[in-house]
Each structure stands twice: as structure tokens, then as C-alpha cells.
Design an enzyme around this catalytic site. Structure first.
Site, PDB file in Angstrom:
ATOM      1  N   HIS A 217      -1.111   0.017  -9.726  1.00 52.15           N
ATOM      2  CA  HIS A 217      -1.804  -0.897  -8.779  1.00 52.15           C
ATOM      3  C   HIS A 217      -2.239  -2.256  -9.766  1.00 52.15           C
ATOM      4  O   HIS A 217      -3.433  -2.626  -9.346  1.00 52.15           O
ATOM      5  CB  HIS A 217      -2.890  -0.138  -8.092  1.00 52.15           C
TER       6      HIS A 217
ATOM      7  N   ARG B  21       0.868  -1.044  -0.122  1.00 51.99           N
ATOM      8  CA  ARG B  21      -0.100  -0.098  -0.081  1.00 51.99           C
ATOM      9  C   ARG B  21       0.812   1.252  -0.083  1.00 51.99           C
ATOM     10  O   ARG B  21       2.065   1.320   0.586  1.00 51.99           O
ATOM     11  CB  ARG B  21      -0.894   0.062   1.168  1.00 51.99           C
TER      12      ARG B  21
HETATM   13  P1  NDP Z   1      -1.291 -11.778   5.048  1.00 49.05           P
HETATM   14  O1  NDP Z   1      -2.421 -11.097   6.169  1.00 49.05           O
HETATM   15  O2  NDP Z   1      -1.577 -12.726   4.584  1.00 49.05           O
HETATM   16  O3  NDP Z   1       0.119 -11.394   5.549  1.00 49.05           O
HETATM   17  C1  NDP Z   1       0.709 -10.275   6.343  1.00 49.05           C
HETATM   18  C2  NDP Z   1       2.014 -10.504   6.720  1.00 49.05           C
HETATM   19  O4  NDP Z   1       2.412  -9.211   7.466  1.00 49.05           O
HETATM   20  C3  NDP Z   1       2.176 -11.424   7.916  1.00 49.05           C
HETATM   21  O5  NDP Z   1       3.297 -12.193   7.859  1.00 49.05           O
HETATM   22  C4  NDP Z   1       2.091 -10.538   9.123  1.00 49.05           C
HETATM   23  O6  NDP Z   1       2.851 -11.027  10.200  1.00 49.05           O
HETATM   24  C5  NDP Z   1       2.777  -9.410   8.580  1.00 49.05           C
HETATM   25  N1  NDP Z   1       2.613  -8.334   9.447  1.00 49.05           N
HETATM   26  C6  NDP Z   1       1.483  -7.512   9.616  1.00 49.05           C
HETATM   27  N2  NDP Z   1       1.706  -6.814  10.678  1.00 49.05           N
HETATM   28  C7  NDP Z   1       3.088  -6.529  10.776  1.00 49.05           C
HETATM   29  C8  NDP Z   1       3.918  -5.873  11.711  1.00 49.05           C
HETATM   30  N3  NDP Z   1       3.188  -4.662  12.477  1.00 49.05           N
HETATM   31  N4  NDP Z   1       5.314  -5.893  11.562  1.00 49.05           N
HETATM   32  C9  NDP Z   1       5.705  -6.956  11.001  1.00 49.05           C
HETATM   33  N5  NDP Z   1       5.036  -7.721  10.270  1.00 49.05           N
HETATM   34  C10 NDP Z   1       3.680  -7.642  10.011  1.00 49.05           C
HETATM   35  O7  NDP Z   1      -1.377 -10.567   3.804  1.00 49.05           O
HETATM   36  P2  NDP Z   1      -1.111 -11.045   2.260  1.00 49.05           P
HETATM   37  O8  NDP Z   1      -0.070 -11.319   2.018  1.00 49.05           O
HETATM   38  O9  NDP Z   1      -2.390 -11.638   1.655  1.00 49.05           O
HETATM   39  O10 NDP Z   1      -1.228  -9.382   1.729  1.00 49.05           O
HETATM   40  C11 NDP Z   1      -0.523  -8.404   2.046  1.00 49.05           C
HETATM   41  C12 NDP Z   1      -0.854  -7.226   1.461  1.00 49.05           C
HETATM   42  O11 NDP Z   1      -0.683  -6.994  -0.096  1.00 49.05           O
HETATM   43  C13 NDP Z   1      -2.399  -6.808   1.597  1.00 49.05           C
HETATM   44  O12 NDP Z   1      -2.790  -6.402   2.866  1.00 49.05           O
HETATM   45  C14 NDP Z   1      -2.470  -5.461   0.511  1.00 49.05           C
HETATM   46  O13 NDP Z   1      -2.706  -4.313   0.911  1.00 49.05           O
HETATM   47  C15 NDP Z   1      -1.486  -5.979  -0.372  1.00 49.05           C
HETATM   48  N6  NDP Z   1      -1.871  -6.303  -1.728  1.00 49.05           N
HETATM   49  C16 NDP Z   1      -1.370  -5.745  -2.933  1.00 49.05           C
HETATM   50  C17 NDP Z   1      -1.916  -5.978  -4.156  1.00 49.05           C
HETATM   51  C18 NDP Z   1      -1.298  -5.039  -5.345  1.00 49.05           C
HETATM   52  O14 NDP Z   1      -1.753  -5.566  -6.390  1.00 49.05           O
HETATM   53  N7  NDP Z   1      -0.475  -4.452  -5.319  1.00 49.05           N
HETATM   54  C19 NDP Z   1      -2.878  -7.324  -4.651  1.00 49.05           C
HETATM   55  C20 NDP Z   1      -3.003  -7.986  -3.307  1.00 49.05           C
HETATM   56  C21 NDP Z   1      -2.532  -7.593  -1.999  1.00 49.05           C
HETATM   57  P3  NDP Z   1       2.361 -12.353  11.098  1.00 49.05           P
HETATM   58  O15 NDP Z   1       2.683 -13.536   9.931  1.00 49.05           O
HETATM   59  O16 NDP Z   1       3.088 -12.431  12.347  1.00 49.05           O
HETATM   60  O17 NDP Z   1       0.834 -12.168  11.298  1.00 49.05           O
HETATM   61  C1  OXD Z   2      -5.697  -6.179  -2.837  1.00 49.01           C
HETATM   62  C2  OXD Z   2      -5.336  -5.322  -4.045  1.00 49.01           C
HETATM   63  O1  OXD Z   2      -5.555  -6.028  -1.831  1.00 49.01           O
HETATM   64  O2  OXD Z   2      -5.630  -5.507  -5.071  1.00 49.01           O
HETATM   65  O3  OXD Z   2      -6.080  -7.246  -3.210  1.00 49.01           O
HETATM   66  O4  OXD Z   2      -4.498  -4.360  -3.489  1.00 49.01           O
END
Ligand code: NDP
Ligand code: OXD
Length: 310
Positions: free
Chosen positions: A273, A225
Site C-alpha cells: 500500500h 482498494r
Molecule cells: P475520485 O473520487 O477523484 O474519482 C473516482 C472515480 O471513480 C470517478 O471517475 C468516478 O466516476 C469513478 N467511479 C466511482 N464509482 C463508480 C462506479 N460505480 N462505476 C464506475 N466508475 C465509478 O477518486 P481519486 O481518483 O482521488 O481516488 C481513487 C481511489 O484511489 C481512492 O478512493 C482510494 O481508494 C485510492 N487511493 C489509493 C492509494 C494508494 O496508495 N494505493 C492512494 C490514494 C488513493 P465519476 O467521475 O462519474 O464520478
Molecule cells: C488513500 C490511500 O486513500 O493512501 O489516500 O490509500
């Protein structure tokens, strides 16, 4: 017949309706605001502004986010707190993200933007080549997307570090967690990839201090993001030559305003994006599977923890 209400300003409602109804013919899909009897609506599939819409649905059972990220939804007052929110999970979405990351990391690692400039200037000049084993990739966020990318980079021969909120143990990744281990995670990276959810703890996490902890000449890839990056700090690190490049798919304000310096910065590669786009034909299965689970009284998959914010 159960009814699902769809609302998004950026996704194609008819494509989604077709995909959902093909997978579950007894699910009726209506598109906001043409929804008829609100009492029939048990499910909502949304992206962006919801206003008071969900509060008008007395029998709502699940709110589905059209995205994997739920930062667009959780802060909204109109999101009912007594109904589960389920985020998007889809193998094709995960694959798309890993493809995007592998492409940009390999492009940086193999100096392709420099060779493209040389071609434009008709210059024939081979440059030294770094080995993959000397190019450590650090992934902030070792969840569904970060975990898959980490596995794929490891398979390509890159050493991989990962940073998460809680501790993890994986034989293929050097794992770090929590604020206390952030600097140690950053200190030997050639590429920093951000795949964190946007929460109060992660907003502005790619800032001056984080960038200063990276080795000189590193590259930052943000596919999570825009709010994760402090734009001026990133620009300063690029201008000073501390960072060799940045690949940015997401921005604080989207579409990125035409006047933003990222557009023309020689060390920035940006995309609108698209790192991974949700494909209704595959992602509809996740929605339908959860609708069926809810109807059978089984646990849902992909439920968001509102307290954690992801
Ligand atoms: P998940 O919820 O599966 O994973 C999130 C990870 O971030 C986990 O490992 C979590 O740790 C870690 N995390 C969360 N908070 C913290 C923190 N404060 N400090 C350190 N680590 C942290 O999310 P996804 O992998 O499915 O997706 C990640 C992001 O990707 C989405 O939220 C979205 O914003 C973005 N996205 C972007 C897209 C694009 O096209 N650009 C498409 C899809 C998604 P823990 O494992 O310990 O919980
Ligand atoms: C998502 C994205 O969160 O598209 O899936 O960014």
C-alpha cells in the site's frame, strides 16, 4: 485559536503537527487522546477507527480524511453526518500514483520481469517488442488520480480507455461509463488499472466476469482498494494463464497475511500500500486551505458526497 484533532494509527502525528503548524501558526494541533478541552476542537484529521471520538466534539466543523479514499470512514457510526467530510487532495499524491502506474505498466509492456528472470539464468534471448500504440490501457475510475494517469499514458503514446460512473468526454481518452458499458470498455485492453473508490457498487468489481471480458494475456493493476478484487477469481485467471500478470498494492486485509497465496505467486507483483503515500509537508496545504475557507465562509474543496460514497 482554532484547534485540530489528529488521530491515526499509521501516520506520524508529530510530522503532521509540525507541517500543519508551519503552514498555519495560529492553528493548534492536538493528538488524540491528549486533547484537553474538547469544546475548542473545530477540525479533525483522521485515518481508520474513530470510535465515538468525534461525537465528543460539540463544535466540530470539518472531518478531514488523511487518505484520498474515505471507505475507512463513511461506514463508521461515529462519523457525524451533519459535518462535511473532506478527502485528501494533493498534487504530490497524484504525481506519486501516476509514477507508480507508469513504472508497472512500462515494466509489463517492456517484459522486464521476463528479462530479469533471464538475467538470473544467464540467458541472452531478445524477445519481440510490442509498440505502445498496440497496448491499450484501461483505467477504471477517471477521477483525480485516474484522470492524471490517463493523461500521462496518452502522452507516452499509449491508447487509453477510461470508465467512470457518469459520462465524460475527453479528446485523449476513449470514455465509457456505467455498468452497461463495462464489457465494451474491457474488451481490447492490454492493461486494466483500477483507481475506483471502494463503494457498494465497486466492491468485488474485479471478478470472474470482468476478468473473462479482458483479452487473454492482459495485466491487472490494482492501486485502489483490496475490496475491489475477488482474490480467488484473480488467482484462477492467473493460474489458467488468461491473465499474464497482476500488480497489487492494496488488499482486503492489510498487512497481507503471510499465508496468502499472492505473496509467492510467480505472476503477482505486490507492494505494501505504497502506490502513493501522503506527504504531510505538501498535503497539509489542502487541510489548512480548507480551514481558512471554512473560517471565511467559502465553499470547501474535496467534500465527499456521502450518498455516492466517494
Ligand atoms: P475520485 O473520487 O477523484 O474519482 C473516482 C472515480 O471513480 C470517478 O471517475 C468516478 O466516476 C469513478 N467511479 C466511482 N464509482 C463508480 C462506479 N460505480 N462505476 C464506475 N466508475 C465509478 O477518486 P481519486 O481518483 O482521488 O481516488 C481513487 C481511489 O484511489 C481512492 O478512493 C482510494 O481508494 C485510492 N487511493 C489509493 C492509494 C494508494 O496508495 N494505493 C492512494 C490514494 C488513493 P465519476 O467521475 O462519474 O464520478
Ligand atoms: C488513500 C490511500 O486513500 O493512501 O489516500 O490509500
Amino acid at each position: 485559536m482554532p484547534t485540530l484533532l489528529f488521530k491515526s494509527a499509521i501516520d506520524d502525528p508529530l510530522r503532521w503537527k509540525r507541517a500543519l503548524e508551519a503552514k498555519m501558526p495560529d492553528l493548534e494541533v492536538c493528538v488524540w487522546p491528549e486533547c484537553g478541552n474538547t469544546e475548542k476542537v473545530e477540525y479533525a484529521l483522521v485515518w481508520g477507527e474513530i470510535g465515538d471520538m468525534l461525537r465528543t466534539l460539540p463544535n466540530l466543523k470539518i472531518v478531514f480524511s488523511l487518505g484520498a479514499g474515505v471507505d475507512h470512514l463513511l461506514p463508521q457510526e461515529g462519523l457525524p453526518r451533519d459535518v462535511p467530510t473532506v478527502r485528501m487532495l494533493d498534487a504530490a499524491l497524484t504525481q506519486g500514483m501516476s509514477e507508480y502506474l507508469m513504472y508497472h505498466v512500462l515494466r509489463f509492456h517492456r517484459r522486464m520481469s521476463e528479462y530479469e528472470s533471464q538475467q538470473r539464468a544467464r540467458v541472452w534471448r531478445p524477445m519481440p517488442q510490442t509498440e505502445a500504440r498496440d497496448c491499450r490501457i484501461g483505467i477504471m475510475g477517471l477521477g483525480v488520480l485516474g484522470g492524471d494517469a490517463a493523461e500521462k499514458f496518452h502522452a507516452l503514446g499509449f491508447p487509453v480507455s477510461g470508465w467512470s460512473r457518469g459520462p465524460k468526454s475527453r479528446s485523449d481518452i476513449r470514455c465509457y461509463h456505467g455498468k452497461a458499458q463495462l464489457k465494451a470498455f474491457l474488451r481490447d485492453l492490454r492493461v486494466l488499472v483500477c483507481l475506483l473508490p471502494l463503494t457498494a457498487d465497486t466492491t468485488g468489481i474485479i471478478n470472474r466476469d470482468t476478468l473473462a471480458a479482458l483479452p487473454r494475456g492482459a495485466c491487472v493493476v490494482n492501486a485502489a482498494r483490496g475490496g475491489h478484487v475477488v482474490d480467488n477469481d484473480l488467482l484462477a485467471a492467473l493460474d489458467a494463464g488468461d491473465l499474464a500478470g497482476a500488480v497489487l498494492d492494496v488488499f482486503e486485509h492489510e498487512p497481507l497475511p503471510a499465508s496468502h497465496p499472492f505473496w509467492s505467486h510467480p505472476r503477482v507483483t505486490l507492494t505494501p500500500h505504497i502506490a502513493s503515500l501522503t506527504n504531510p509537508d505538501t498535503a497539509a496545504s489542502h487541510v489548512v486551505d480548507n480551514v481558512r475557507r471554512q473560517r471565511r465562509g467559502e465553499p470547501l474543496v474535496g467534500v465527499v458526497d456521502a450518498a455516492k460514497g466517494y
